[in-house]
Structures are given as structure tokens and as C-alpha cells.
Design a protein around this motif. Structure first.
Motif, PDB file in Angstrom:
ATOM      1  N   GLU A  21       0.838  -1.196   0.000  1.00  0.00           N
ATOM      2  CA  GLU A  21       0.000   0.000   0.000  1.00  0.00           C
ATOM      3  C   GLU A  21       0.875   1.249   0.000  1.00  0.00           C
ATOM      4  OE1 GLU A  21      -3.991   0.364   2.129  1.00  0.00           O
ATOM      5  OE2 GLU A  21      -2.972  -1.151   3.341  1.00  0.00           O
ATOM      6  N   ARG A  22       1.987   1.205   0.789  1.00  0.00           N
ATOM      7  CA  ARG A  22       2.874   2.355   0.920  1.00  0.00           C
ATOM      8  C   ARG A  22       4.323   1.908   0.745  1.00  0.00           C
ATOM      9  NH1 ARG A  22       0.393   6.762   3.392  1.00  0.00           N
ATOM     10  NH2 ARG A  22      -1.767   6.360   4.077  1.00  0.00           N
ATOM     11  N   ILE A  23       5.133   2.821   0.298  1.00  0.00           N
ATOM     12  CA  ILE A  23       6.573   2.595   0.178  1.00  0.00           C
ATOM     13  C   ILE A  23       7.291   3.653   1.013  1.00  0.00           C
ATOM     14  CG2 ILE A  23       8.559   2.740  -1.392  1.00  0.00           C
ATOM     15  CD1 ILE A  23       6.844   1.496  -3.556  1.00  0.00           C
ATOM     16  N   GLU A  24       8.238   3.204   1.866  1.00  0.00           N
ATOM     17  CA  GLU A  24       9.000   4.148   2.684  1.00  0.00           C
ATOM     18  C   GLU A  24      10.120   4.746   1.842  1.00  0.00           C
ATOM     19  OE1 GLU A  24      11.579   4.324   6.848  1.00  0.00           O
ATOM     20  OE2 GLU A  24      10.234   2.627   6.442  1.00  0.00           O
ATOM     21  N   VAL A  25      10.229   6.088   1.869  1.00  0.00           N
ATOM     22  CA  VAL A  25      11.233   6.815   1.092  1.00  0.00           C
ATOM     23  C   VAL A  25      12.342   7.295   2.047  1.00  0.00           C
ATOM     24  CG1 VAL A  25       9.591   7.483  -0.684  1.00  0.00           C
ATOM     25  CG2 VAL A  25       9.896   8.962   1.300  1.00  0.00           C
ATOM     26  N   ARG A  57       1.797   6.532  -0.056  1.00  0.00           N
ATOM     27  CA  ARG A  57       0.825   5.616  -0.674  1.00  0.00           C
ATOM     28  C   ARG A  57       1.125   5.448  -2.157  1.00  0.00           C
ATOM     29  NH1 ARG A  57      -4.018   3.626   0.732  1.00  0.00           N
ATOM     30  NH2 ARG A  57      -4.098   4.950   2.598  1.00  0.00           N
ATOM     31  N   VAL A  58       1.046   4.191  -2.642  1.00  0.00           N
ATOM     32  CA  VAL A  58       1.232   3.879  -4.059  1.00  0.00           C
ATOM     33  C   VAL A  58      -0.158   3.839  -4.721  1.00  0.00           C
ATOM     34  CG1 VAL A  58       2.145   2.249  -5.743  1.00  0.00           C
ATOM     35  CG2 VAL A  58       3.268   2.523  -3.508  1.00  0.00           C
ATOM     36  N   SER A  84      -3.971   3.702 -12.007  1.00  0.00           N
ATOM     37  CA  SER A  84      -3.719   4.310 -13.310  1.00  0.00           C
ATOM     38  C   SER A  84      -3.142   3.334 -14.326  1.00  0.00           C
ATOM     39  CB  SER A  84      -2.756   5.499 -13.146  1.00  0.00           C
ATOM     40  OG  SER A  84      -3.302   6.435 -12.246  1.00  0.00           O
ATOM     41  N   GLY A  85      -3.190   2.077 -14.038  1.00  0.00           N
ATOM     42  CA  GLY A  85      -2.629   1.083 -14.947  1.00  0.00           C
ATOM     43  C   GLY A  85      -1.205   0.729 -14.577  1.00  0.00           C
ATOM     44  N   ARG A  86      -0.401   1.749 -14.136  1.00  0.00           N
ATOM     45  CA  ARG A  86       0.967   1.513 -13.683  1.00  0.00           C
ATOM     46  C   ARG A  86       1.117   2.121 -12.306  1.00  0.00           C
ATOM     47  NH1 ARG A  86       6.476   2.949 -17.066  1.00  0.00           N
ATOM     48  NH2 ARG A  86       7.963   2.098 -15.542  1.00  0.00           N
ATOM     49  N   PRO A  87       1.759   1.424 -11.364  1.00  0.00           N
ATOM     50  CA  PRO A  87       1.878   1.978 -10.012  1.00  0.00           C
ATOM     51  C   PRO A  87       2.572   3.337 -10.025  1.00  0.00           C
ATOM     52  CG  PRO A  87       2.564  -0.310 -10.065  1.00  0.00           C
ATOM     53  CD  PRO A  87       2.402   0.116 -11.478  1.00  0.00           C
ATOM     54  N   VAL A  88       2.013   4.285  -9.287  1.00  0.00           N
ATOM     55  CA  VAL A  88       2.545   5.646  -9.235  1.00  0.00           C
ATOM     56  C   VAL A  88       2.896   5.998  -7.800  1.00  0.00           C
ATOM     57  CG1 VAL A  88       2.017   8.097  -9.584  1.00  0.00           C
ATOM     58  CG2 VAL A  88       1.271   6.404 -11.278  1.00  0.00           C
ATOM     59  N   LEU A  89       4.106   6.525  -7.605  1.00  0.00           N
ATOM     60  CA  LEU A  89       4.551   7.024  -6.312  1.00  0.00           C
ATOM     61  C   LEU A  89       4.720   8.528  -6.442  1.00  0.00           C
ATOM     62  CD1 LEU A  89       5.522   5.979  -3.468  1.00  0.00           C
ATOM     63  CD2 LEU A  89       7.843   6.225  -4.348  1.00  0.00           C
TER      64      LEU A  89
END
Length: 842
Positions: free
Chosen positions: A738-742, A749-750, A754-759
Motif C-alpha cells: 500500500e505504501r513505500i518508505e522513502v 501511498r502507491v 492508473s494502470g501503472r503503479p505511481v509514487l
């Protein structure tokens, strides 16, 4: 005195020795003789031994497809013998019989022949049967041929049978008649010139019974042209009575046209028909005719034929139970027959109202009636003959299975046959009445309610549709026929008397005279056509119990009727509703009594598109017409569940409660299914709606209405679709987090929607991150939306290393002056990631 001079000139005489040899040796023959050769008149007289070489006198039965042809053929043969019809040559048609004790040649319609065969299968006393104009492929003629072949095979091998026609499938008929010899006669030597006269203006093709007025105006113009360019009388072929009346009006009177205009069709008075066939008295004539003038008739004086190129054929909509005539392009065989009328007495001319290039596209022969017509009458004839499924009958074309099944359903509903298709005693009685089985049912059952005489009169109206000027109200048409002095009224009275006579022995009701004309007409029509009983739904529109809509014309007095018995209707091309041509007012009690077999009362639980919710009620219906309903307090759970599924499929999964978490889960699952496939489930609308029970089972069991579905949390239902069994479900957070740590420590949140995962993350939070984050086990790099400090997209990349190396400088140069409080290091790879701005300087 026998007119031997006329007989000697008939060209068919040369084929008579071969025909006699064929019948002597084989018992059957196919006679092909062009128009005007004498096949209809000389051949029966010779076969009967009335003219020609002395021989035994045989009784000959000649079957014609039409009443006008039967009368004309008998009178012509009697004239050749120097007699009147009713002596050695007579005729029998429905409602008229002229025969005597000395009659040897009798001309009958094919319908009359079928009635005789049903009464006397041996056809006692008849030595030869001639089926004339068999090329027209009328259903009665095909049926009679099949029955006669049965008679020859099983009862009377000595019975002789001739299939005669001007243009026919000779080989097909020869095979049907047991490889019978084909005897051909030379035609009349008079040549017929063809003039192609297509319309100059575009013409819409015919549909239903409608013919483009442009074509009729053109036909009238061609008739005027023919009168100017050629000598002699003009015979003009048109598809129906309405078109004949229209062209007659366009041509005007004798003073304007220079010729007398006559009309010949099945409804024309007998006196008019006879006058046309008797020839003119010096004044030029224009004879406007339907296909009745194609065969077995010579119209004296005709040197010119104008052919509209159209014909009428029966068509049946079995799904709606509607039968009607359709206007079609006439076949090439019909065109040859029509053209031949111009060359019977002298060289002639045919004006064809179409382009020569269109000729090759015309059908070779008319459509066999057995392939396109209502088969209820045929099915009853076959059942009474002892062959309910018609499988043992020798037919050129077998009846279509669907049409025969529809016909059997009608016979079963009217009590004419039992469950096995065998005729009942009632069915045998119906077959002998000489009308369609529906009308036979109305005769038998109506007599008990309305009385014999009144029922016979109403059915006579239904057996031959009254003229359009009588209107669309059956009761009013009945009154018009009773007081009318026109040709239709005369035929109607004769048919009513015949039917009344046929009903002798049927017990009549005692209350029939108490019914009004409207009530009596409505009851009889509803008995004949119970599936056409219709209830009003406003603005002249009705719904028949069969489920077909029906509409009345503007100005019809029937528009205010609450219920209607539709007697005659057709469905225009591309129209969802039938057009009522003839109907009668009835009440609900009559509707229930006549269409009672279609009454049903049942629980209905369904999704109402109008209300957008489940509707549960107990409904009484007469076919498709709803009579009454009341709510159901405790509907059946199975029906309720099916209604909810129906609603879900109608409105889509959006009917449930979709929280952001539920939407996110669905997008993550859709991504994994697309990238990794099984075991990750397909969660598209189509897949979810294909099997709602798989993910909504308990909720469907508990729900009763729309509001219950709207409270269902879609996330909890989707979790049932996760691949728990193989343990893959535990990897959901790893494969589609659901989320990616930066680097800044934020958990972003990812977006998988949109068809392709967006960060989407602020650029400063990624300082020091060289590689683009990936999902799906490292297979798919996310698309990084690098945001400005204000949260607006500054750059988009799927390759961070490339961005830091090549794109960052341009972004830094554009934004550092706009956002001076935020860090914009020259080397972002070594800078400290941050989610905050620099401290404000004092």
C-alpha cells in the motif's frame, strides 16, 4: 356444338399423344406448356373423352389455385363444348357449386380438393386429377399432391395424376411423382417484345404491404405510354387491391385516358371478372390485375402487358403469432407468365418497370408457400390424414421444423389434436369446416355463446378481411357488411350461409342474442386469436398477452377500449409493435375466459430497473399482461438472492460501499492479476459480476433490498478472493505494498489505479535514493511523480538514476528561486533527504 375450329388451333394438341402414353404407362406425368397453349382447357376435355378420338369417358378433376381461375376454366371448357357450366363441365369453389348429374370434368380449387380427400381418401369416381399451375407452389396444391400420391400408393394405383404448369421445376415434380415422364408442349408462336422501363426517380424498396407511391405513379405513366405506343388492350400487373385502386385513380376516366379501366382481383365482383374475360366491345381497355391474371386465364384483346415487378406472398412471424402478406419482387418465372399474357392471341409487348440489369438478381421461382406461411391448416390436414409430423408426405420442400412446431402448439391449444399430435374428434370436425383452425375453433365455441348465425357471420368477416373502408372496428364492419350492397358484402353473405350450414348439429347458446354486436364480435375474435387479446396502456397503445405491443391508427374509435381482441394485425419492418388492422372491444371477463390458458398466478421477486430496488409481490397475469399484484411479506430466499444478483449486474459493483481502502485493495489485486496472473484474482466488473456469490455469499444471504447491499463493505468481500489456500495471500503487502518508505522516512501511498503503479512524492524526500522502487517482486518499477514543495508535479520518471544525472539540473534551475526556503543541493545524491523546509533566517 363443339367449337372444333378453336380446339384445333390450340398448340397443346401436339403433346396429347405423348401425354396419353405417359399416363397409360406410368400413371403420372408432368405437363409443361406455355401460356395460351390450351393445357387448362383442351387437356381435361381430351382426358375425359369429351373431344378427340373416341374412347372411354373418364371423370376428370382439375384443381386450380384460385376461385377466379376455377370458374373461368370451367366456363371456357363448357363454351368449347357449346354448353353452359354445370353440364358436362362444372365447377365447385367455396360458396358456389355448379355441377349436374352428367358432369364429367369438374374444376375445383385446391382447398375444395383437400376437403374431398379428407372425406373420401379413395376419391371415388374420379379417374384423373390435374393439378394445374403447380409452379405457383401454393400450400394447398403441394398438400393435395402429397395426399394424391399416398392414394395412388396405398389405395388406388389406377388413379392418374398430371402436374401441369407453364413454368415449373419439371425435374423436381417428375421425381416427386415417381420419376414421371415430362411432356412438353410447344408454345404459342406469337413473339413478345420486351421494353425495359425503369423509373427515372429513386424508388424505395417495398416493405410489409407498403409500396412507394413513386413507383405507382411510374406504373401509371408506363400504362399511358403503352396506350400511345402500342395497339390493343393493356393488362397491368400490380401486387394488391390497394395498389390497383391507387393506379386506377392516377389514370383517370375513359374520357381523359381514351380507354376503359377495369380491375381484376380475388375480391372483384364475379360479374366484373366475367366481363373482363369475355372481351371488350370495341373500346380499348386497361385491365389492372393482381397475380390472379397470371395463370389459367386468357384476357381477350390484350396485346400489351405492363409489369410492376411486384407480388404479394404470405409471411408469418411465428414468435409473435402474426401472419400477413408481404410485398416482394416477383420471380423470373412469374415475369415470364405475365409477359406471356401479351402474346396469347397475336404479337405483343411487355413493359417491365425495372432495369434490365436487375433481372438476373430476381429469384428464379416464387417462394414455396410451405416455407413462409402459417402452417396450422397444413398441420391439421396432415394430422387428419394420419401423418401428424408430415414426415411421410411426398413434398417438394419439407415444412420448417419451427413453423410446424408453432402450428402444432396452436392445434393443441384449440383442442384439435392430442398430446401426441393425433387429431381429436373435434379436430376432424374443425378440418371439415373449410376455414383456418383458429376460425374453426371460434365457430364451434362461439356458436355455444353467441349463436350459430351470428358466429358464422363474424367468422365470415374474419376469413376474408373486409375492405379498408369498412374501418378497423370489427363490430362496425359487421354492421357495414349486413347493410352493404358491394361485392364484398355479397361474398360475405354467401360465406356466412355456408358456415351456418356447416354448423348444423352444434348446440347454440340461449343467451347469444342478448349480447351486443360489440360483445359478440369481441368474443368470437378473442376465441380465434386468444394470444392477441390486448389491454390498453394509453395513447392508442396496447399490450397483447403474447407480449407484443399493438397500436391503433389515429382516429380509431377503438382507442378508448380498455381491452381489445385483435383479429388482424401486421408488424411493419423495424417496428417493435404490431399495427392493428381489425379488432373488437372486449372486457376483462371476456379476456380471462378466452385466453384463460395463459392465466398464471405466481410469486415474482425481481430487480426493478424503474425503482432501482428489489420488488417482491404475488402477481396474477394473463400471458404478458399483469392483472393484479400484492406485496410479499416473506419472499422466497432463492428468488430474493437471484433478484439481488440481477440488481448487482444491472448497476455494477458500485452498488456496494467502496471506502478508499476497498478501492485501493481492488486496484492492487487488479495490478497483480495483470502482471503476475494466477493465483491473483480478476477483479474487473465483468469477473465480479460473473460470479457474485464467490465474494458476496454471506452478504447476499442476509440482504433483502438495495439498502442492505449499500451497507456492505466491499473490502471485506474482496478479501475472500485472496489466494489463501496456497499461502500467496500473505505476500500481498510485499508484492503490491500500500505504501513505500522513502529516504525521508515518510511512508508514501502507491496509486495502482492508473494502470501503472505511481509514487507521488516531494523531490527533497528522495535525496540520496539512486534506484527506482519496484513492486511485483522487483518486476515493475513504479512511476515516480516528483513533486515541487507546493505538491505540484515537477518531473515524472521511472529511472531515478537517469533523472539525478540528466534532469535534476533543469528542475533545480526552474524551482530554486521560487522555493528558496527548500534545499536545492548541487549534488542530490549526497544531500540529506527531508520533508521540511530550511529554518527561517532572522
Amino acid at each position: 356444338m363443339i367449337r372444333t375450329d378453336v380446339l384445333d388451333r390450340l398448340p397443346v394438341r401436339g403433346a396429347l399423344p405423348a401425354l396419353g402414353s405417359a399416363l397409360d404407362g406410368h400413371g403420372t406425368a408432368v405437363l409443361c406448356a406455355p401460356p395460351g397453349t390450351g393445357k387448362t382447357t383442351l387437356v381435361p376435355l381430351v382426358l375425359a373423352g369429351l373431344v378427340g378420338a373416341p374412347g372411354p369417358v373418364r371423370r376428370v378433376l382439375v384443381a386450380e389455385p384460385r376461385r377466379i381461375a376455377a370458374r373461368a376454366a370451367a366456363r371456357r371448357m363448357a363454351w368449347l363444348l357449346g354448353e353452359e357450366a354445370g353440364g358436362r363441365v362444372g365447377f365447385t369453389v367455396r360458396g358456389e357449386r355448379r355441377v349436374g348429374p352428367g358432369t364429367v370434368v369438374e374444376v375445383v380449387t385446391t382447398g375444395v380438393l383437400l376437403q374431398r380427400l379428407q372425406r373420401d381418401q379413395e376419391l371415388s369416381g374420379v379417374d384423373v386429377v390435374v393439378l394445374d399451375e403447380c409452379h405457383e407452389r401454393h400450400l394447398d396444391a403441394d398438400t393435395a399432391a402429397a395426399f394424391l400420391l399416398d392414394v395412388r400408393a396405398a389405395l388406388r394405383p389406377e388413379l392418374r395424376l398430371v402436374a401441369a404448369s407453364a413454368t415449373t421445376d419439371a425435374e423436381g415434380w417428375a421425381r416427386l411423382l415417381g420419376d414421371a415422364p415430362v411432356v412438353a408442349a410447344e408454345g404459342v408462336s406469337h413473339p413478345v417484345e420486351t421494353v425495359w422501363a425503369p423509373p427515372e426517380r429513386p424508388v424505395r424498396p417495398p416493405h410489409g404491404t407498403r409500396v412507394d407511391p413513386v413507383l405507382l405513379e411510374h406504373v401509371a405513366g408506363v400504362v399511358r405510354r403503352a396506350l400511345r405506343e402500342r395497339e390493343g388492350d393493356v393488362l397491368c400487373f400490380l401486387p394488391g387491391v390497394g395498389e390497383i385502386a391507387r393506379v386506377a385513380g392516377l389514370l383517370g376516366g375513359p374520357a381523359e385516358l381514351g380507354a376503359e379501366v377495369l380491375q381484376v382481383h380475388g375480391r372483384a365482383p364475379a360479374a366484373v371478372q366475367e366481363a373482363v374475360l369475355a372481351g371488350g366491345s370495341g373500346t380499348r381497355r386497361v385491365v389492372l390485375a393482381t397475380a390472379v391474371a397470371e395463370s389459367s386465364l386468357t384476357v381477350p384483346g390484350v396485346r400489351v402487358v405492363v409489369d410492376s415487378g411486384l407480388a404479394r406472398e404470405p409471411r408469418t412471424d411465428h414468435a409473435r403469432g402474426l401472419s400477413a402478406l408481404a410485398t416482394v419482387r416477383a420471380s423470373r418465372a412469374a415475369g415470364r407468365q405475365r409477359a406471356g399474357r401479351a402474346g396469347r392471341e397475336a404479337p405483343g409487348t411487355v413493359y417491365r418497370c425495372w432495369a434490365e440489369a436487375d433481372e438476373a438478381r430476381l429469384p428464379a421461382f416464387p417462394a414455396p408457400e410451405i416455407l413462409v406461411a402459417d402452417l396450422a391448416g397444413f398441420a391439421l390436414q396432415a394430422a387428419c390424414w394420419g401423418d401428424p409430423d408430415a414426415s411421410g408426405l411426398a413434398l417438394l420442400d419439407p415444412p420448417p421444423a419451427g413453423a410446424l412446431a408453432a402450428a402444432r402448439a396452436v392445434l393443441t391449444a384449440t383442442g384439435a389434436v392430442d398430446a401426441d399430435g393425433r387429431p381429436t374428434a373435434r379436430g376432424h370436425r374443425m378440418a371439415r369446416l373449410g376455414v383456418h383452425p383458429r376460425l374453426a375453433r371460434a365457430l364451434l365455441d362461439g356458436a355455444a355463446e353467441v349463436g350459430v348465425r351470428r358466429t358464422a357471420e363474424i367468422v365470415a368477416l374474419l376469413s376474408e378481411e373486409p375492405p379498408r373502408e369498412y374501418g378497423d372496428d370489427l363490430a362496425a364492419a359487421w354492421r357495414a357488411a349486413r347493410r352493404g350492397g358491394d361485392a364484398y358484402a355479397a361474398r360475405w353473405r354467401a360465406e356466412a350461409r355456408r358456415l351456418e350450414s356447416a354448423l348444423r348439429g352444434v348446440s347454440a347458446g340461449t343467451s347469444g342474442d342478448a349480447l351486443t354486436d360489440d360483445a359478440a364480435a369481441g368474443l368470437v375474435a378473442a376465441l380465434a386469436f386468444p394470444e392477441r387479446v390486448a389491454r390498453a396502456r394509453g395513447e392508442g397503445a396496447f399490450l397483447m398477452v403474447s407480449g407484443t405491443g399493438a397500436v391503433l391508427g389515429d382516429g380509431s374509435r377503438l382507442r378508448s377500449a380498455p381491452w381489445l381482441a385483435v383479429a388482424v394485425a401486421d408488424r411493419p419492418v423495424a417496428s417493435a409493435s404490431a399495427r392493428v388492422r381489425l379488432g373488437a372491444v372486449i372486457d376483462e371477463d371476456t379476456a380471462r375466459a378466452t385466453a384463460g390458458a395463459l392465466f398464471a398466478e405466481a410469486e415474482e421477486v425481481c430487480w426493478s430497473a424503474e425503482r432501482g430496488d428489489v420488488v417482491a409481490r404475488r402477481v396474477a397475469r394473463l400471458g404478458a399482461v399483469e392483472l393484479s399484484s400484492r406485496p410479499l411479506a416473506s419472499p422466497d430466499r432463492v428468488l430474493l438472492r437471484a433478484a439481488l444478483v440481477e440488481g448487482l449486474r444491472a448497476e455494477g459493483p458500485g452498488l456496494l460501499r467502496w471506502t478508499p481502502e476497498a478501492t485501493g485493495l481492488r486496484e492492487r489485486l487488479a495490478f497483480l492479476h495483470r502482471e503476475l496472473g494466477a493465483p491473483w484474482p480478476d477483479v474487473s466488473d465483468e469477473a465480479l459480476l460473473a460470479d457474485p456469490e464467490a465474494w458476496l455469499g454471506p452478504e447476499l444471504d442476509a440482504a433483502r433490498r438495495r439498502a442492505d447491499l449499500e451497507r456492505v463493505d466491499a473490502r471485506a468481500t474482496l478479501e475472500r478472493l485472496l489466494p489463501w489456500a496456497g499461502g500467496e495471500a500473505a505476500r500481498l503487502a510485499e508484492l503490491a505494498p500500500e505504501r513505500i518508505e522513502v529516504p525521508s522516512g515518510s511512508r508514501i501511498r502507491v496509486d495502482y489505479g492508473s494502470g501503472r503503479p505511481v509514487l507521488a512524492v516531494k523531490l527533497q524526500e528522495l535525496f540520496g535514493l539512486e534506484r527506482t522502487p519496484t513492486v511485483a517482486g522487483g518486476r515493475v518499477p513504479v512511476l515516480v511523480h516528483l513533486l515541487s514543495p507546493a505538491g505540484r508535479p515537477a518531473a515524472v520518471t521511472a529511472d531515478l538514476a537517469s533523472f539525478w544525472r540528466d534532469g535534476y539540473r533543469a528542475v533545480r534551475a526552474e524551482l530554486r528561486g521560487r522555493y528558496p526556503r527548500h534545499p536545492w543541493p548541487e549534488d542530490p545524491s549526497t544531500a540529506e533527504p527531508t520533508r521540511r523546509a530550511n529554518a527561517r533566517r532572522r
